[in-house]
Motif scaffolding. Structure first.
Motif, short mmCIF file in Angstrom:
data_model
loop_
_atom_site.label_atom_id
_atom_site.label_comp_id
_atom_site.label_asym_id
_atom_site.label_seq_id
_atom_site.Cartn_x
_atom_site.Cartn_y
_atom_site.Cartn_z
N ASP A 274 -9.87 3.70 -7.31
CA ASP A 274 -8.92 4.46 -6.49
C ASP A 274 -7.91 3.55 -5.81
O ASP A 274 -7.16 4.00 -4.95
CB ASP A 274 -9.65 5.30 -5.45
N ARG A 275 -7.89 2.28 -6.17
CA ARG A 275 -6.98 1.27 -5.61
C ARG A 275 -7.14 1.13 -4.11
O ARG A 275 -6.21 0.74 -3.39
CB ARG A 275 -5.51 1.54 -5.98
N ARG A 276 -8.35 1.40 -3.60
CA ARG A 276 -8.62 1.22 -2.18
C ARG A 276 -9.53 0.02 -1.89
O ARG A 276 -9.96 -0.17 -0.76
CB ARG A 276 -9.26 2.49 -1.59
N ARG B 183 -5.86 3.01 2.79
CA ARG B 183 -4.76 3.47 1.95
C ARG B 183 -4.76 2.72 0.61
O ARG B 183 -4.96 1.51 0.58
CB ARG B 183 -3.42 3.29 2.66
N PRO B 184 -4.48 3.43 -0.47
CA PRO B 184 -4.51 2.78 -1.80
C PRO B 184 -3.28 1.91 -2.03
O PRO B 184 -2.29 1.98 -1.31
CB PRO B 184 -4.53 3.98 -2.76
N GLY B 185 -3.37 1.13 -3.11
CA GLY B 185 -2.25 0.29 -3.51
C GLY B 185 -1.13 1.11 -4.11
O GLY B 185 -1.31 2.26 -4.55
N ALA B 186 0.07 0.53 -4.10
CA ALA B 186 1.25 1.20 -4.66
C ALA B 186 2.21 0.14 -5.18
O ALA B 186 2.12 -1.03 -4.85
CB ALA B 186 1.94 2.04 -3.58
N GLY B 187 3.16 0.57 -6.02
CA GLY B 187 4.18 -0.33 -6.51
C GLY B 187 3.62 -1.38 -7.45
O GLY B 187 2.58 -1.19 -8.08
N ARG B 188 4.32 -2.50 -7.56
CA ARG B 188 3.95 -3.60 -8.43
C ARG B 188 3.82 -4.88 -7.63
O ARG B 188 4.65 -5.08 -6.74
CB ARG B 188 4.99 -3.77 -9.56
N PRO B 189 2.88 -5.77 -7.92
CA PRO B 189 1.97 -5.70 -9.09
C PRO B 189 0.86 -4.71 -8.84
O PRO B 189 0.59 -4.32 -7.72
CB PRO B 189 1.41 -7.12 -9.18
N ASP C 15 0.83 -1.20 0.00
CA ASP C 15 0.00 0.00 0.00
C ASP C 15 0.88 1.26 0.00
O ASP C 15 2.11 1.19 0.09
CB ASP C 15 -1.03 -0.02 1.13
N ALA C 16 0.22 2.42 -0.12
CA ALA C 16 0.93 3.68 -0.32
C ALA C 16 1.71 4.13 0.91
O ALA C 16 2.55 5.03 0.81
CB ALA C 16 -0.05 4.77 -0.74
N SER C 17 1.44 3.52 2.07
CA SER C 17 2.19 3.88 3.27
C SER C 17 3.46 3.05 3.42
O SER C 17 4.24 3.25 4.35
CB SER C 17 1.32 3.68 4.51
N GLY C 18 3.67 2.10 2.51
CA GLY C 18 4.82 1.22 2.60
C GLY C 18 4.59 -0.03 3.41
O GLY C 18 5.53 -0.79 3.67
N CYS C 19 3.34 -0.27 3.80
CA CYS C 19 2.99 -1.52 4.49
C CYS C 19 2.55 -2.56 3.47
O CYS C 19 2.23 -2.23 2.32
CB CYS C 19 1.88 -1.28 5.51
N VAL C 20 2.52 -3.82 3.88
CA VAL C 20 2.21 -4.93 2.99
C VAL C 20 0.99 -5.69 3.50
O VAL C 20 0.95 -6.10 4.66
CB VAL C 20 3.41 -5.89 2.88
#
Length: 290
Positions: free
Chosen positions: A252-254, A284-290, A209-214
């Protein structure tokens, strides 16, 4: 603890969920198919695969990559059918599994390392956790060349790449931890370290996610947990059955999508369509890949 809602049912065993072109794409192992589902829960067959498909990803030019588990290959899938992209048999010692594709079209692919179901039946979970063969992670270049990216991994499973493209995080299911590597410009991995210890949780699929958590799909419980660096649990979502994969998507990837099934044992889930796609909204929305 919030609970996810069932979006769709009737899967055998869903894996490798990816948000792409306004739909959630995923593999259904025992239907030998890549499928997608929309926000109403309507499932569409996208590609038939003459194997058991798993990890999915897209190259920069928009072509779909699919892991063929039993043949230990990565395939191209498109309107004209499927074609071989890479043969992993020199790296993967048993079924190929999950995959993440970077911005350059380079893929990292895990594998079981050994016959997990047979070992569990013969020795039980505690014995298998304590003693099992490790596996290597494969790196597949955009031209199909295959390299060993990392060795001695305990069932490398779901993977994410951070938004800056510099860190790969791998779920080591049988070690109950997330492991991170630095990614060099040429895709080589270094600086291996424990990103999070997960006491009592077996991480399968993961997403960032966008906070850097998984977000971690817990393969041994009906749960998807949000994990901070180091292993603290930020929050968790209850699912209706054990959770094997997860993905953040929606406009919104949420929307957190969770793929669930009554078991991961092939003899159980290959004979009944009890797999589900469940979902809930998260902060929080998704981030990075995939």
């Amino acid at each position: 603890m919030p609970a996810a809602n069932v979006l769709a049912e009737g899967l055998y065993f869903g894996e490798g969920p990816r948000w792409h072109d306004g739909r959630l794409w995923f593999s259904d192992f025992y239907d030998h198919a890549v499928k997608s589902v929309d926000a109403r829960g309507v499932i569409r067959n996208q590609h038939s695969i003459d194997d058991q498909p798993s990890g999915l990803g897209w190259s920069p030019d928009g072509r779909l990559l699919v892991v063929a588990m039993h043949r230990r290959q990565v395939l191209w899938a498109g309107p004209g059918g499927v074609a071989l992209h890479a043969d992993l048999s020199d790296v993967a010692t048993y079924h190929a599994n999950d995959m993440v594709v970077d911005a350059q079209g380079r893929a990292y692919v895990g594998n079981f390392g050994f016959a997990l179901d047979e070992a569990l039946e013969a020795r039980g979970i505690e014995s298998v956790l304590a003693d099992h063969p490790t596996a290597s992670l494969a790196r597949v270049e955009p031209d199909g060349a295959v390299h060993v990216a990392a060795t001695d991994l305990h069932f490398p499973n779901g993977m994410v790449i951070t938004p800056d493209g510099r860190t790969l995080i791998v779920a080591e299911t049988l070690a109950m931890r997330l492991t991170a590597f630095d990614i060099a410009a040429d895709g080589a991995l270094s600086n291996r370290r424990v990103w999070a210890k997960l006491e009592g949780r077996a991480p399968d699929g993961i997403c960032l996610d966008a906070s850097g958590c998984v977000w971690v799909a817990n393969a041994i419980a009906p749960e998807c947990a949000l994990v901070a660096p180091g292993g603290a649990i930020v929050t968790s979502v209850t699912t209706s059955q054990p959770c094997y994969a997860c993905m953040l998507g929606g406009s919104d990837r949420r929307t957190l999508f969770a793929l669930t099934a009554p078991s991961s044992v092939a003899d159980v889930v290959s004979v009944s369509r009890c797999g589900r796609i469940e979902c809930t909204e998260v902060e929080r929305p998704g981030a990075g890949r995939p």
